[in-house]
Design a protein around this motif. Structure first.
Motif, PDB file in Angstrom:
ATOM      1  N   ALA A 262     -11.490  47.564  19.714  1.00 46.33           N
ATOM      2  CA  ALA A 262     -10.172  47.010  19.200  1.00 46.33           C
ATOM      3  C   ALA A 262      -9.228  46.637  20.382  1.00 46.33           C
ATOM      4  CB  ALA A 262      -9.469  47.879  18.078  1.00 46.33           C
ATOM      5  N   ALA A 263      -9.295  47.402  21.313  1.00 47.56           N
ATOM      6  CA  ALA A 263      -8.339  47.246  22.679  1.00 47.56           C
ATOM      7  C   ALA A 263      -8.716  45.980  23.400  1.00 47.56           C
ATOM      8  CB  ALA A 263      -8.365  48.256  23.434  1.00 47.56           C
ATOM      9  N   LEU A 264     -10.215  45.886  23.324  1.00 48.75           N
ATOM     10  CA  LEU A 264     -10.544  44.591  24.128  1.00 48.75           C
ATOM     11  C   LEU A 264     -10.444  43.373  23.439  1.00 48.75           C
ATOM     12  CD1 LEU A 264     -14.302  46.057  25.399  1.00 48.75           C
ATOM     13  CD2 LEU A 264     -12.076  45.329  26.743  1.00 48.75           C
ATOM     14  N   ALA A 265     -11.020  43.391  22.000  1.00 49.23           N
ATOM     15  CA  ALA A 265     -10.637  42.329  21.074  1.00 49.23           C
ATOM     16  C   ALA A 265     -11.286  41.077  21.538  1.00 49.23           C
ATOM     17  CB  ALA A 265      -9.004  42.038  20.877  1.00 49.23           C
ATOM     18  N   THR A 266     -12.372  41.071  21.996  1.00 48.22           N
ATOM     19  CA  THR A 266     -13.279  39.933  22.698  1.00 48.22           C
ATOM     20  C   THR A 266     -14.303  39.550  21.619  1.00 48.22           C
ATOM     21  OG1 THR A 266     -14.353  41.448  24.155  1.00 48.22           O
ATOM     22  CG2 THR A 266     -12.459  40.498  25.120  1.00 48.22           C
ATOM     23  N   PRO A 267     -14.841  38.301  21.809  1.00 48.03           N
ATOM     24  CA  PRO A 267     -16.011  38.055  21.092  1.00 48.03           C
ATOM     25  C   PRO A 267     -17.147  38.822  21.358  1.00 48.03           C
ATOM     26  CG  PRO A 267     -14.953  36.249  21.914  1.00 48.03           C
ATOM     27  CD  PRO A 267     -14.413  37.396  22.731  1.00 48.03           C
ATOM     28  N   GLY A 268     -17.930  39.337  20.162  1.00 44.58           N
ATOM     29  CA  GLY A 268     -19.040  40.334  20.206  1.00 44.58           C
ATOM     30  C   GLY A 268     -18.404  41.844  20.196  1.00 44.58           C
ATOM     31  N   THR A 269     -17.158  42.143  19.904  1.00 47.81           N
ATOM     32  CA  THR A 269     -16.702  43.591  19.665  1.00 47.81           C
ATOM     33  C   THR A 269     -16.926  43.974  18.286  1.00 47.81           C
ATOM     34  OG1 THR A 269     -14.417  42.751  19.576  1.00 47.81           O
ATOM     35  CG2 THR A 269     -15.262  43.770  21.547  1.00 47.81           C
ATOM     36  N   LEU A 270     -16.955  42.990  17.319  1.00 44.98           N
ATOM     37  CA  LEU A 270     -17.177  43.351  15.761  1.00 44.98           C
ATOM     38  C   LEU A 270     -18.440  44.227  15.506  1.00 44.98           C
ATOM     39  CD1 LEU A 270     -15.949  43.550  12.815  1.00 44.98           C
ATOM     40  CD2 LEU A 270     -16.833  41.418  12.453  1.00 44.98           C
ATOM     41  N   THR A 271     -19.350  43.718  16.075  1.00 43.73           N
ATOM     42  CA  THR A 271     -20.856  44.328  15.767  1.00 43.73           C
ATOM     43  C   THR A 271     -21.066  45.837  16.197  1.00 43.73           C
ATOM     44  OG1 THR A 271     -21.793  42.173  15.854  1.00 43.73           O
ATOM     45  CG2 THR A 271     -23.404  44.017  16.157  1.00 43.73           C
ATOM     46  N   PRO A 272     -20.542  46.021  17.494  1.00 42.33           N
ATOM     47  CA  PRO A 272     -20.566  47.475  17.886  1.00 42.33           C
ATOM     48  C   PRO A 272     -19.587  48.402  17.076  1.00 42.33           C
ATOM     49  CG  PRO A 272     -19.671  46.250  19.742  1.00 42.33           C
ATOM     50  CD  PRO A 272     -20.311  45.073  18.816  1.00 42.33           C
ATOM     51  N   THR A 273     -18.481  47.804  16.722  1.00 44.39           N
ATOM     52  CA  THR A 273     -17.488  48.732  15.873  1.00 44.39           C
ATOM     53  C   THR A 273     -18.116  49.071  14.395  1.00 44.39           C
ATOM     54  OG1 THR A 273     -15.475  47.226  16.896  1.00 44.39           O
ATOM     55  CG2 THR A 273     -15.403  48.442  14.667  1.00 44.39           C
ATOM     56  N   LEU A 274     -18.702  47.914  13.858  1.00 43.30           N
ATOM     57  CA  LEU A 274     -19.411  48.449  12.590  1.00 43.30           C
ATOM     58  C   LEU A 274     -20.522  49.382  12.905  1.00 43.30           C
ATOM     59  CD1 LEU A 274     -19.114  44.889  10.738  1.00 43.30           C
ATOM     60  CD2 LEU A 274     -17.624  46.850  10.673  1.00 43.30           C
ATOM     61  N   LEU A 275     -21.462  49.123  13.863  1.00 48.52           N
ATOM     62  CA  LEU A 275     -22.447  49.925  14.161  1.00 48.52           C
ATOM     63  C   LEU A 275     -21.938  51.525  14.257  1.00 48.52           C
ATOM     64  CD1 LEU A 275     -24.817  48.072  16.826  1.00 48.52           C
ATOM     65  CD2 LEU A 275     -25.357  48.994  14.427  1.00 48.52           C
ATOM     66  N   ILE A 390     -10.501  47.399   9.368  1.00 50.05           N
ATOM     67  CA  ILE A 390     -10.979  46.713  10.608  1.00 50.05           C
ATOM     68  C   ILE A 390     -10.346  45.473  10.149  1.00 50.05           C
ATOM     69  CG2 ILE A 390     -12.722  45.749  12.036  1.00 50.05           C
ATOM     70  CD1 ILE A 390     -12.007  48.888  12.026  1.00 50.05           C
ATOM     71  N   VAL A 391      -9.797  44.574  11.169  1.00 52.81           N
ATOM     72  CA  VAL A 391      -9.398  43.388  11.031  1.00 52.81           C
ATOM     73  C   VAL A 391      -9.952  42.535  12.134  1.00 52.81           C
ATOM     74  CG1 VAL A 391      -7.650  41.478  10.930  1.00 52.81           C
ATOM     75  CG2 VAL A 391      -7.019  43.993  10.355  1.00 52.81           C
ATOM     76  N   ALA A 392     -10.767  41.481  11.882  1.00 52.35           N
ATOM     77  CA  ALA A 392     -11.675  40.799  12.562  1.00 52.35           C
ATOM     78  C   ALA A 392     -11.385  39.197  12.416  1.00 52.35           C
ATOM     79  CB  ALA A 392     -13.188  41.012  12.473  1.00 52.35           C
ATOM     80  N   GLU A 393     -11.845  38.427  13.591  1.00 56.56           N
ATOM     81  CA  GLU A 393     -11.729  37.096  13.636  1.00 56.56           C
ATOM     82  C   GLU A 393     -13.220  36.623  14.276  1.00 56.56           C
ATOM     83  OE1 GLU A 393     -11.377  33.285  14.901  1.00 56.56           O
ATOM     84  OE2 GLU A 393     -11.045  34.765  16.503  1.00 56.56           O
ATOM     85  N   GLY A 394     -13.972  36.067  13.537  1.00 56.23           N
ATOM     86  CA  GLY A 394     -15.327  36.000  14.114  1.00 56.23           C
ATOM     87  C   GLY A 394     -15.963  36.983  14.099  1.00 56.23           C
ATOM     88  N   ASP A 395     -16.567  37.262  15.503  1.00 58.50           N
ATOM     89  CA  ASP A 395     -17.112  38.519  15.793  1.00 58.50           C
ATOM     90  C   ASP A 395     -16.325  39.426  16.660  1.00 58.50           C
ATOM     91  OD1 ASP A 395     -19.239  40.415  15.990  1.00 58.50           O
ATOM     92  OD2 ASP A 395     -19.973  39.717  17.624  1.00 58.50           O
ATOM     93  N   SER A 396     -14.934  39.074  16.583  1.00 59.64           N
ATOM     94  CA  SER A 396     -14.062  39.947  17.532  1.00 59.64           C
ATOM     95  C   SER A 396     -13.224  40.924  16.750  1.00 59.64           C
ATOM     96  CB  SER A 396     -12.848  38.875  18.143  1.00 59.64           C
ATOM     97  OG  SER A 396     -13.448  37.943  18.924  1.00 59.64           O
ATOM     98  N   CYS A 397     -13.355  42.236  16.937  1.00 60.40           N
ATOM     99  CA  CYS A 397     -12.352  43.217  16.249  1.00 60.40           C
ATOM    100  C   CYS A 397     -11.061  43.089  17.021  1.00 60.40           C
ATOM    101  CB  CYS A 397     -13.225  44.509  16.696  1.00 60.40           C
ATOM    102  SG  CYS A 397     -12.394  45.816  16.091  1.00 60.40           S
ATOM    103  N   LEU A 398     -10.149  42.749  16.001  1.00 62.97           N
ATOM    104  CA  LEU A 398      -9.041  42.776  16.387  1.00 62.97           C
ATOM    105  C   LEU A 398      -8.050  43.914  16.363  1.00 62.97           C
ATOM    106  CD1 LEU A 398      -7.984  38.981  15.470  1.00 62.97           C
ATOM    107  CD2 LEU A 398      -9.001  39.710  17.659  1.00 62.97           C
ATOM    108  N   VAL A 399      -8.263  44.579  15.165  1.00 65.51           N
ATOM    109  CA  VAL A 399      -7.594  45.750  15.051  1.00 65.51           C
ATOM    110  C   VAL A 399      -8.570  46.882  14.193  1.00 65.51           C
ATOM    111  CG1 VAL A 399      -5.862  46.847  13.462  1.00 65.51           C
ATOM    112  CG2 VAL A 399      -5.305  44.666  14.532  1.00 65.51           C
ATOM    113  N   ALA A 400      -8.142  48.297  14.685  1.00 60.76           N
ATOM    114  CA  ALA A 400      -8.867  49.322  13.825  1.00 60.76           C
ATOM    115  C   ALA A 400      -7.951  50.208  13.765  1.00 60.76           C
ATOM    116  CB  ALA A 400      -9.969  49.590  14.752  1.00 60.76           C
ATOM    117  N   LYS A 401      -7.648  50.578  12.496  1.00 63.05           N
ATOM    118  CA  LYS A 401      -6.636  51.422  12.070  1.00 63.05           C
ATOM    119  C   LYS A 401      -7.308  52.656  11.260  1.00 63.05           C
ATOM    120  CE  LYS A 401      -2.898  49.701  14.030  1.00 63.05           C
ATOM    121  NZ  LYS A 401      -2.190  50.395  15.077  1.00 63.05           N
TER     122      LYS A 401
END
Length: 455
Positions: A262-275, A390-401
């Motif tokens: 969530a701190a990086l909020a870059t493309p590709g961070t959603l998949t490892p978040t959900l993993l 989790i709030v995401a845009e595409g495959d970017s994790c933007l927020v994790a609360k």
């Protein structure tokens, strides 16, 4: 209590005491129960003191020297992240209260200090080195105003992981795809203490579903094997005593990984978040991530999974929505007691729905109003049955609360930061992820936001 750790002296004659510790980097002090009065003093030490040569015993203890120099960057990162140390001078002031400072004057040669009068210069040099290390890891930035904490510093301090581990998690998100890679990541960070005796564990490495080259000189190899055997529900024998500490450490790493993404909020961070969140669920119910989620139902084993698969049932929701005849066929091999436990678990299994709407839009932030409703599992006092939003845009994790366990409904306003330069139409989606149940998660997409050219 000093920056070197905590030393507790329990006087003789105390009838009973129960100790627990959960704070900062000193998170592995064991719980201790004393059921009878002490005849002699008892010394309890944290791992930091133990590493310094302290020996916990009912009669005596030897304090050798402080280990703080070996872990100086790890200590300073928490103080900088909390705002206690905002400059190099603040760091030096903190050290003036340490056991290390005292021992430098008493035994300077042990620390490589030739002249006891040079303590100030010696510590200044070591602090410089520690701050350079933290800067290279992306945890701290030195500015004209002083020391500025970066997100990785806060993550390291909050979750009690090493700054180097936080930096490695950040560097690993781009290629963190699949369970094998996530398990292997645990081999690459130094979060599991000293190697421990694990007779017979090397031979059992052949039983693992996710294999990797192992260095048996480290504790990571033992953790890698034990964790997978635990998830496969294999008999661990005497090694089962290691699992509470291992699970605690792995959960900290997984939670830190979510915050890093969530701190990086870059493309590709959603998949490892959900993993990471799914792995946390697997740890909670002791089910391998590649196994059927139906194994979280009490009493379910290969027979029940095969029966369910033959009837097209592969998830908890499919089992719960199946007709009575199908469910009866799946559980017919279970005893009446086991069936009662299955019914209890099924009635408790939560059904979650979520709605989100846009409250306001700015160039660098969108505010969302999120409502989550839940049926089932009314327990609200369990620390292990919270949820993640989790709030995401595409495959970017933007927020994790993190959301604590709630009874039936919770409402939150979430500020969603936007990357610089984003304009026009974007689509956000939210995920509501259980910390405990596999298959109870909810995904809601279609949250369209129009980002103005200027505000």
């Amino acid at each position: 209590s000093t920056p070197d750790g905590v030393l507790l002296l329990v006087p003789e004659g105390v009838d009973s005491i129960r100790l627990s510790w959960a704070a900062g980097l000193l998170n592995s002090l064991p719980e201790i129960d004393l059921e009878s009065p002490l005849e002699r003093p008892l010394f309890v030490v944290t791992p930091q003191w133990a590493a310094a040569g302290a020996v916990a015993a009912a009669s005596e203890m030897w304090l050798v020297e402080s280990p703080l120099l070996e872990n100086l960057a790890d200590f300073l990162v928490a103080e900088i992240a909390s705002g206690v140390a905002g400059s190099k001078q603040d760091c030096l002031d903190l050290l003036s209260f340490s056991f290390l400072f005292h021992r430098l004057r008493e035994n300077p040669s042990f620390y490589g200090l030739a002249d006891p009068a040079g303590v100030a210069a010696f510590l200044s040099s070591r602090v410089d080195s520690a701050l350079e290390e933290l800067s290279s890891l992306g945890c701290v930035e030195s500015t004209d105003e002083g020391l500025e904490s970066r997100p990785l510093a806060a993550i390291s301090a909050f979750h009690g992981i090493l700054p180097a581990s936080a930096a490695h998690l950040a560097a690993s998100t781009a290629n963190l795809r699949g369970w094998r890679r996530l398990f292997s990541l645990l081999l690459e960070i130094d979060e599991f203490g000293a190697p421990f005796d694990a007779p017979g564990l090397r031979a059992r490495a052949a039983e693992l579903e996710f294999a990797a080259p192992l260095d048996w000189e480290t504790s990571n190899a033992c953790v890698f094997v034990l964790l997978q055997l635990y998830l496969q529900r294999e008999d661990l024998g005497d090694l089962a005593i290691q699992m509470p500490n291992i699970l605690s450490s792995v959960r900290r790493v997984l939670a830190a990984l979510v915050d890093v993404c969530a701190a990086l909020a870059t493309p590709g961070t959603l998949t490892p978040t959900l993993l990471a969140l799914r792995m946390g669920q697997c740890l909670a119910v002791q089910v391998s991530p590649s196994a059927s989620p139906l194994l979280q139902f009490p009493g379910f084993g290969p027979t029940e999974i095969a029966a369910a698969t033959g009837r097209g049932v592969s998830s908890p929701n499919e089992f719960l929505s199946a007709d009575e005849e199908t469910r009866a066929e799946i559980i017919k091999a279970l005893s009446d007691t086991q069936i009662a436990k299955v019914a209890e678990f099924a009635n408790r299994f939560p059904v979650v729905s979520a709605e989100a709407s846009v409250v306001s839009i700015a160039e660098d932030e969108v505010k969302l109003a999120v409502s989550i409703e839940k049926e089932g599992d009314p327990e609200v006092d369990s620390e292990s049955k919270g949820w993640w939003l989790i709030v995401a845009e595409g495959d970017s994790c933007l927020v994790a609360k993190k959301i604590e366990a709630f009874e039936s409904r919770v409402d939150r306003e979430i500020n969603v930061p936007l990357s610089e330069g984003i304009k026009g139409r974007i689509e956000l989606k939210i995920f509501v992820v259980s910390e405990f149940y596999i298959g109870a998660d909810e995904e809601k997409g279609g949250i369209v936001v129009e980002i103005p050219e200027s505000t």
